[in-house]
Scaffold this motif. Structure first.
Motif, PDB file in Angstrom:
ATOM      1  N   ALA A   1       0.901  -1.160   0.000  1.00  0.00           N
ATOM      2  CA  ALA A   1       0.000   0.000   0.000  1.00  0.00           C
ATOM      3  C   ALA A   1       0.928   1.195   0.000  1.00  0.00           C
ATOM      4  O   ALA A   1       1.230   1.757   1.041  1.00  0.00           O
ATOM      5  N   GLY A   2       1.435   1.517  -1.172  1.00  0.00           N
ATOM      6  CA  GLY A   2       2.518   2.494  -1.280  1.00  0.00           C
ATOM      7  C   GLY A   2       3.853   1.771  -1.260  1.00  0.00           C
ATOM      8  O   GLY A   2       3.904   0.539  -1.181  1.00  0.00           O
ATOM      9  N   GLU A   3       4.931   2.551  -1.294  1.00  0.00           N
ATOM     10  CA  GLU A   3       6.277   1.997  -1.465  1.00  0.00           C
ATOM     11  C   GLU A   3       6.760   1.156  -0.274  1.00  0.00           C
ATOM     12  O   GLU A   3       7.267   0.054  -0.451  1.00  0.00           O
ATOM     13  N   ASN A   4       6.559   1.676   0.944  1.00  0.00           N
ATOM     14  CA  ASN A   4       7.167   1.059   2.131  1.00  0.00           C
ATOM     15  C   ASN A   4       6.171   0.336   3.034  1.00  0.00           C
ATOM     16  O   ASN A   4       6.530  -0.069   4.132  1.00  0.00           O
ATOM     17  N   VAL A   5       4.932   0.234   2.599  1.00  0.00           N
ATOM     18  CA  VAL A   5       3.923  -0.383   3.473  1.00  0.00           C
ATOM     19  C   VAL A   5       3.437  -1.700   2.868  1.00  0.00           C
ATOM     20  O   VAL A   5       2.963  -1.746   1.735  1.00  0.00           O
ATOM     21  N   LEU A   6       3.574  -2.758   3.675  1.00  0.00           N
ATOM     22  CA  LEU A   6       3.043  -4.059   3.295  1.00  0.00           C
ATOM     23  C   LEU A   6       1.614  -4.126   3.815  1.00  0.00           C
ATOM     24  O   LEU A   6       1.340  -3.732   4.942  1.00  0.00           O
ATOM     25  N   ARG A   7       0.711  -4.613   2.956  1.00  0.00           N
ATOM     26  CA  ARG A   7      -0.700  -4.676   3.367  1.00  0.00           C
ATOM     27  C   ARG A   7      -1.134  -6.128   3.437  1.00  0.00           C
ATOM     28  O   ARG A   7      -0.874  -6.890   2.513  1.00  0.00           O
ATOM     29  N   ILE A   8      -1.776  -6.505   4.536  1.00  0.00           N
ATOM     30  CA  ILE A   8      -2.414  -7.811   4.559  1.00  0.00           C
ATOM     31  C   ILE A   8      -3.914  -7.626   4.732  1.00  0.00           C
ATOM     32  O   ILE A   8      -4.393  -6.878   5.580  1.00  0.00           O
ATOM     33  N   CYS A   9      -4.652  -8.278   3.851  1.00  0.00           N
ATOM     34  CA  CYS A   9      -6.119  -8.208   3.878  1.00  0.00           C
ATOM     35  C   CYS A   9      -6.666  -9.566   3.442  1.00  0.00           C
ATOM     36  O   CYS A   9      -7.214  -9.706   2.355  1.00  0.00           O
TER      37      CYS A   9
END
Ligand SMILES: *Cc1c(COP(=O)(O)O)cnc(C)c1O
Length: 394
Positions: A362-370
Motif C-alpha cells: 500500500a505504497g512503497e514502504n507499506v506491506l498490506r495484509i487483507c
C-alpha cells in the motif's frame, strides 16, 4: 492454451497497465489459491480485499449457480427481486434510506459526486460546487473518482481533471475547519485509507468533518469500498467511531468477487435525484445481487464480526512483537493491516510469494495484509510465520 504460454501471450495481447508475477492461478479453495503447477499459496490479498468469503465458498457458489440458472440480466428497465432484497439489508443495517447500484468502487464514487452536485445545485444554488478530498486518499480511476484521488502518478498523465476539487492533509482537524465553507458541496474521506498506506482516520477527525459539514450544509461521503462490510471488524468502518455520513460508497467485497458497487444515501439526497439523472446497463442485476445477499448475511453476523476483531488484534500484536528492526509501524483495524518498513516492500512481497504466501503493498514502504475474512486463527498464524521468516531474511 498451455499455462506456460500465458505470460508471453499476455505481453502481446493485453494493454500493459499491470505487471504480474509469472504464476498462473487456476483455482482456489477457502484461503488458498493454486497455480497451474499445483503450487499452493496462502492468500492474504483476497483479490484486494474482495474475496471476503475466500475462494469457491460452497454456499456462495451454489447460490450463484442457482441464480444463473434462473435469471442473470434484464437491465434496469424492469423489476426484479434480488436487488430489493439486498437493498433492504443494506438500509436496515446502516444510516442510509436508499441505495443506488453500480458495478465498481469508482462508479460508486462517481454516483456520490453526481448526487452531491445535483443536491447542492437544487437546494443551495450554483456556487456550492467545491469538493474536498484528502492526501493519500484513493477513490478510483475514472475521471470523477480520479479527480478525488491524491496520488500524482495516477492523476497527472490524464489532466485536465475535474475542477473545484482540493486536497487537505488527512487527520488534520484545523485544516478541515479552515477549508470547509458555504461553497463546499461534499467532503470525501476513507474512514481507513487503504491504497494510500493503511492509515486509520482518528475518531475526532471524522467527528470534526461531520461538524464542519453540518455547519455549512455540505455532504459527508465515507468511501468504504475497501474498509466497509466487516473488514475492520465492524459492519461499517465508521461505526467504530460513532460518526455517520450522508453518503457511503461500497464495492470490493460486496458480491464476493463479482463486480458490484453501491452508493448508500439519506432520503434528502435521494430526493434530489429524478428519473433519468443517472443510470447503468449492468447495475443491480439479479446474479450479482443474489451473490451479495449471501456475502452480507454471513458477514453481518455479530459473532463473525467479533471474530474479525479478535483475529486482527492478535495479528497486530504478533506483528508488533516480531524481533526485527525493519518494521517501523504496524497499523490498521480488523483484517486490514499495514506494516511499514524502513525500505521498499517489493523484495518482501517476492520472497513471501516464493514461500507460498501472497501479500500486497500500500505504497512503497507499506506491506498490506487483507486476507479473506473467513481466515482461521491457525491459517493467520501460518501466514504470519512465513512473513516473520521473510522479514528476518531481509
Ligand atoms: C479500490 C477502491 C476504489 C475503486 O474501486 P474499483 O472497483 O477499483 O473502481 C475506490 N475507493 C477505495 C477506498 C478503494 O479501495
Amino acid at each position: 492454451m498451455n499455462p506456460s504460454e500465458i505470460p508471453q501471450a499476455e505481453a502481446q495481447l493485453i494493454v500493459p497497465t499491470y505487471s504480474r508475477p509469472e504464476m498462473v492461478f487456476t483455482h482456489g479453495e477457502g484461503v488458498y489459491l493454486f497455480d497451474s503447477e499445483g503450487k499452493r499459496y496462502l492468500d492474504m490479498v483476497s483479490g484486494i480485499a474482495v474475496a471476503a468469503l475466500g475462494h469457491s465458498d460452497p454456499e456462495w457458489a451454489q447460490a450463484v449457480a442457482a441464480q444463473a440458472g434462473k435469471l442473470t440480466h434484464v437491465s434496469n428497465l424492469y423489476h426484479t427481486t434480488p436487488h430489493i432484497e439486498l437493498a433492504k439489508r443494506l438500509v436496515d443495517s446502516s444510516f442510509a434510506d436508499r441505495v443506488y447500484y453500480c458495478n465498481s468502487g469508482a462508479e460508486a464514487n462517481e454516483a456520490a459526486l453526481k448526487f452531491a452536485r445535483k443536491w447542492a445545485g437544487k437546494y443551495h444554488g450554483t456556487k456550492k460546487k467545491q469538493v474536498i478530498a484528502f492526501e493519500h486518499g484513493f477513490h478510483g480511476r475514472t475521471y470523477g473518482a480520479l479527480s478525488l484521488t491524491h496520488k500524482a502518478k495516477y492523476r497527472e498523465p490524464f489532466a485536465p481533471l475535474l475542477p473545484d476539487i482540493s486536497f487537505l492533509p488527512f487527520n488534520n482537524i484545523q485544516a478541515a475547519q479552515d477549508a470547509v465553507d458555504d461553497n463546499t458541496c461534499a467532503v470525501f474521506v476513507e474512514p481507513l485509507q487503504g491504497e494510500g498506506g493503511v492509515n486509520p482516520a482518528q475518531g475526532d477527525f471524522l467527528r470534526a468533518l461531520r461538524e464542519c459539514c453540518d455547519a455549512h450544509n455540505a455532504i459527508l461521503v465515507f468511501d468504504e469500498v475497501q474498509c466497509g462490510l466487516g473488514r475492520t471488524g465492524y459492519l461499517w468502518a465508521h461505526e467504530a467511531h460513532g460518526v455517520y455520513p450522508d453518503i457511503m460508497t461500497l464495492a470490493k467485497p460486496l458480491a464476493g468477487g463479482l463486480p458490484i458497487g453501491a452508493t448508500l444515501v439519506t432520503e434528502g439526497i435521494a430526493q434530489a435525484m429524478g428519473v433519468g439523472d443517472h443510470g447503468s446497463t449492468f447495475a443491480a442485476g439479479p446474479l450479482v445481487c443474489r451473490a451479495a445477499q449471501v456475502v452480507f448475511d454471513r458477514i453481518a453476523q455479530t459473532e463473525f464480526l467479533h471474530d474479525i476483531r479478535t483475529k486482527g488484534e492478535k495479528a497486530m500484536r504478533q506483528l508488533k512483537e516480531m524481533p526485527t528492526n525493519h518494521i517501523t509501524e504496524v497499523r490498521g483495524a480488523g483484517l486490514l493491516i499495514g506494516i511499514e518498513l524502513d525500505q521498499s516492500v517489493k523484495p518482501l512481497i517476492e520472497a513471501a510469494r516464493q514461500q507460498g504466501l501472497l501479500v500486497i503493498n500500500a505504497g512503497e514502504n507499506v506491506l498490506r495484509i487483507c486476507p479473506p475474512l473467513i481466515i482461521s486463527e491457525q491459517e493467520l498464524e501460518e501466514g504470519l510465520g512465513i512473513l516473520s521468516e521473510c522479514i528476518s531474511n531481509l
